[in-house]
Enzyme design. Structure first.
Site, PDB file in Angstrom:
ATOM      1  N   GLU A 277     -12.014   0.906   4.053  1.00  0.00           N
ATOM      2  CA  GLU A 277     -12.848  -0.312   4.020  1.00  0.00           C
ATOM      3  C   GLU A 277     -12.253  -1.444   4.861  1.00  0.00           C
ATOM      4  OE1 GLU A 277     -10.871   0.796   1.668  1.00  0.00           O
ATOM      5  OE2 GLU A 277     -10.121  -0.762   0.317  1.00  0.00           O
TER       6      GLU A 277
ATOM      7  N   CYS B 222      -7.470   5.647  -1.657  1.00  0.00           N
ATOM      8  CA  CYS B 222      -6.099   5.431  -2.109  1.00  0.00           C
ATOM      9  C   CYS B 222      -5.889   6.000  -3.518  1.00  0.00           C
ATOM     10  CB  CYS B 222      -5.732   3.963  -1.983  1.00  0.00           C
ATOM     11  SG  CYS B 222      -3.954   3.766  -1.767  1.00  0.00           S
TER      12      CYS B 222
ATOM     13  N   HIS C 173      -6.980   2.915   3.258  1.00  0.00           N
ATOM     14  CA  HIS C 173      -8.115   2.076   2.843  1.00  0.00           C
ATOM     15  C   HIS C 173      -9.123   1.972   3.984  1.00  0.00           C
ATOM     16  CE1 HIS C 173      -6.614   0.487  -1.019  1.00  0.00           C
ATOM     17  NE2 HIS C 173      -5.430   0.751  -0.489  1.00  0.00           N
TER      18      HIS C 173
ATOM     19  N   PHE D  36      -8.329   8.619  -4.007  1.00  0.00           N
ATOM     20  CA  PHE D  36      -7.924   9.872  -3.342  1.00  0.00           C
ATOM     21  C   PHE D  36      -6.941  10.617  -4.242  1.00  0.00           C
ATOM     22  CE2 PHE D  36      -4.112  11.380  -1.091  1.00  0.00           C
ATOM     23  CZ  PHE D  36      -4.562  12.230  -0.089  1.00  0.00           C
TER      24      PHE D  36
ATOM     25  N   GLY E 212      -6.147   1.288  -6.636  1.00  0.00           N
ATOM     26  CA  GLY E 212      -5.726   0.553  -7.819  1.00  0.00           C
ATOM     27  C   GLY E 212      -4.288   0.860  -8.207  1.00  0.00           C
TER      28      GLY E 212
ATOM     29  N   LYS F  65     -26.858 -39.848   4.829  1.00  0.00           N
ATOM     30  CA  LYS F  65     -25.878 -40.548   3.982  1.00  0.00           C
ATOM     31  C   LYS F  65     -24.461 -40.091   4.309  1.00  0.00           C
ATOM     32  CE  LYS F  65     -28.396 -42.048  -0.055  1.00  0.00           C
ATOM     33  NZ  LYS F  65     -28.715 -41.780  -1.442  1.00  0.00           N
TER      34      LYS F  65
ATOM     35  N   GLU G 260      -0.464 -29.019  -3.828  1.00  0.00           N
ATOM     36  CA  GLU G 260       0.318 -28.042  -3.066  1.00  0.00           C
ATOM     37  C   GLU G 260      -0.065 -27.964  -1.584  1.00  0.00           C
ATOM     38  OE1 GLU G 260      -1.595 -27.443  -5.624  1.00  0.00           O
ATOM     39  OE2 GLU G 260      -2.557 -25.477  -5.571  1.00  0.00           O
TER      40      GLU G 260
END
Ligand code: GLN
Length: 617
Positions: A570, A439, A568, A442, A412, A273, A199
């Protein structure tokens, strides 16, 4: 081919109107070339560095490419990375994080591969949709163009049309990937997967063409390879690496530089090598062995002179700004040093989710903890805990013995694990364990508070119980009309207005407006906000105009550290700029682990000084 001009201004770079365009840029019935070169493109203005993997994937191509880009950015050059993905998905939004690692979200709302997070963190630079391409995007563009009549008279082929579209995108990034949309000095191209993958073949072919068209002094190709060290032999073996690089050379690409991944430092014999079998001089064969932290890689590359080799290959030594480099290096190295320095405060942090078997599913959370912990000299022991089987009755049994000093409930989708997360929030809320909800984390904190404190017994989210009269989390109005699942959430950077006297505003250095990144479909039900607030839950962060709740907290008189974001946090944490909500969490964890710490302790100082980040830096 015309001689390329350097961008230092000593000669005029050729433009798209010169023979370069006439040789490669025409699409007609009379020539086989098809390279839709963007209007105004100047060959030689931007150099391209392409990083391709051999032997196997997952070796850290993105980390290598980002570290090299960082070294050159530190020298004062503007850099634009791009990840070329081979899959047919248009973006990463529909991918399962358990199989592919987390979905990273850019400020412009692009849902992309987690490698873009590595680039943003190492380069301390916001990226956009132009820095990420998938085969799905390329084919969609080509098929749509074909339907519009864009290729009239021609049969549309992998070569030159698909490869032409790849080159067009790379050149477009070269023209706009610098600061404020200016041209970039260097484009760093990372090809996903491994050489030989079916691909990705058209990307590799496009790069071969690009290298030829741009000229030697404007294109540097890097092969990342792997040196095996079978325990039964006890020595490093380079055969797989040799074969992998040969495979690359069969495509018509001669690597200029080779990075050897390995567990231990690659021996001179193995490097020799590799050098001998690949026509790459020994100083350009780099040992990229395992280290305590990836943030030490840029300096290790520099120590081996890799940055200078790239500048030599691309004839760009004259572009270096040594003063800029000294400043950027000093800042970075002092951070990198504190990563490996002994830490003062051991803390236990629990991440309570459902994808706990694969750390990559929460890669940015892991990084954000690391950034904050490094700045606060904390030594976090991060425990990934699967809450799928947690209930109100067994959660205390599961968590009591772990001595957690802080808990994160991450984002999630889907119902599995939700009741466990709600039970976990009740546990930390009622025991004063520092908590950060992200998220979905929360949202479950809101549900828990509604059920246990505000008296809404059947409180839930309509994501999990659609026909519900106790909805405290419900679908965003904009989302109700949407049918497809790809790229349709509320995505990307949004302003968050913070209450002036809140813990959130305190964390953000007194600011009342911040910008964070979102990826959600559901929100706090506007009809229950008042009821929840009068029960004591504070919505301290809101959308500036709409009734969208974006951050919650409990007063510090009730709980030492209980905050959550619909966004988010993070995703915006950077090594040199740790995200404030993670700083607060780690500081609160230090305080919990050390109840007798004197008032002037690190966490006290951090939580009670108006400018925490400057103070701690
Ligand atoms: N599933 C929730 C929503 O769509 C939370 C999303 C998330 O955690 N990223 O609103």
């Amino acid at each position: 081919m015309p001689h390329s001009g350097s961008s230092s201004g000593d000669s005029t770079p050729p433009t798209a109107s010169d023979s370069f365009l006439s040789q490669f840029g025409r699409s007609s019935e009379t020539t086989e070339f098809f390279s839709p070169i963007p209007e105004g493109y100047q060959r030689g203005r931007t150099a391209f560095v392409a990083v391709m993997g051999t032997v196997m994937s997952g070796l850290g191509k993105g980390i290598f490419s980002a570290s090299l880009a960082k070294l050159l950015k530190d020298k004062g050059l503007s850099v634009a990375p791009i990840k070329l993905e081979g899959y047919l998905n248009v973006d990463s939004g529909t991918l399962n994080p358990y199989r592919h690692g987390e979905v990273f979200v850019l400020d412009d709302g692009t849902e992309c591969d987690m490698d873009l997070g590595t680039y943003e963190r190492l380069l301390d630079q916001n990226l956009t949709v132009r820095n990420f391409t998938t085969a799905g995007q390329i084919y969609t563009e080509i098929l749509e163009r074909e339907r519009r009549g864009g290729y009239l008279g021609r049969d549309v082929q992998m070569i030159p049309h698909v490869t032409g579209e790849v080159k067009r995108r790379l050149r477009e990034l070269a023209m706009t990937g610098g600061p404020d949309g200016d041209p970039a000095d260097m484009v760093f191209i990372e090809v996903g997967g491994t050489i030989g993958d079916y691909e990705n073949g058209f990307y590799v072919e496009a790069l071969r063409e690009l290298a030829f068209e741009e000229g030697k002094e404007n294109f540097c190709s890097v092969a990342l390879t792997y040196i095996l060290e079978p325990p039964t032999l006890g020595e490093q073996k380079s055969k797989a690496a040799q074969l992998g690089i040969k495979r690359l050379m069969e495509t018509g690409i001669q690597p200029d530089l080779i990075a050897c991944r390995a567990e231990h430092e690659v021996s001179d014999t193995a490097r020799q090598k590799v050098s001998m079998f690949s026509n790459v001089p020994l100083p350009r064969v780099f040992s990229m062995h395992d280290r305590d932290s990836i943030y030490t890689i840029p300096e290790a590359m520099r120590a081996q002179g890799l940055d200078r080799e790239v500048l030599t290959i691309l004839d760009r030594h004259q572009r270096v700004d040594p003063v800029h480099e000294d400043g950027a290096r000093a800042q970075w190295n002092s951070y990198a040093k504190s990563i490996t320095a002994p830490r003062t405060h051991p803390i236990n942090i629990g991440i309570l989710g459902k994808y706990t078997a694969l750390r990559d599913a929460y890669a940015s959370i892991d990084k954000a903890i690391e950034h904050a912990a490094t700045h606060l000299s904390a030594k976090p022991d991060v425990q990934w805990i699967d809450v799928s089987d947690f209930t109100r009755n067994n959660t205390a049994d599961a968590l009591d013995g772990l001595d957690l000093h802080a808990v994160i409930v991450p984002g999630g989708f889907g119902e599995r694990g939700v009741e466990g997360k709600i039970a976990a929030v009740e546990y930390v809320r009622t025991r004063g364990v520092p908590f950060l909800g992200i998220c979905l984390g929360f949202q479950v904190a809101v549900i828990e508070y509604a059920r246990t404190v505000a008296g809404i017994d059947n409180a839930h989210s309509t994501e999990f119980a659609p026909a519900l009269d106790g909805a405290v989390i419900s679908e965003l109005p904009d989302q109700k009309a949407i049918e497809g699942l790809g790229g349709t959430m509320r995505l990307g950077g949004q302003d968050v207005r913070l209450d002036a006297d809140s813990l959130m505003s305190f964390l953000f250095d007194g600011k009342t407006s911040i910008r964070e990144r979102f990826r959600h479909r559901f929100e706090v039900e506007p009809a229950v906000i008042e009821q929840l607030e009068s029960a004591g839950l504070r919505f301290s962060g809101r959308h500036p105009e709409q009734p969208i709740m974006q951050a919650i907290e409990l007063p510090t008189t009730v709980h030492p550290y209980f905050v959550g974001g619909q966004f988010h946090p993070e995703l915006t944490s950077r090594p040199l700029h740790p995200q404030p909500m993670f700083m607060g969490l780690v500081a609160a964890a230090i305080a919990r682990a050390n109840p007798d710490l004197p008032a002037k302790s690190i966490s006290e100082r951090w939580l009670h000084t108006p400018t925490p980040q400057t103070e701690m830096a």
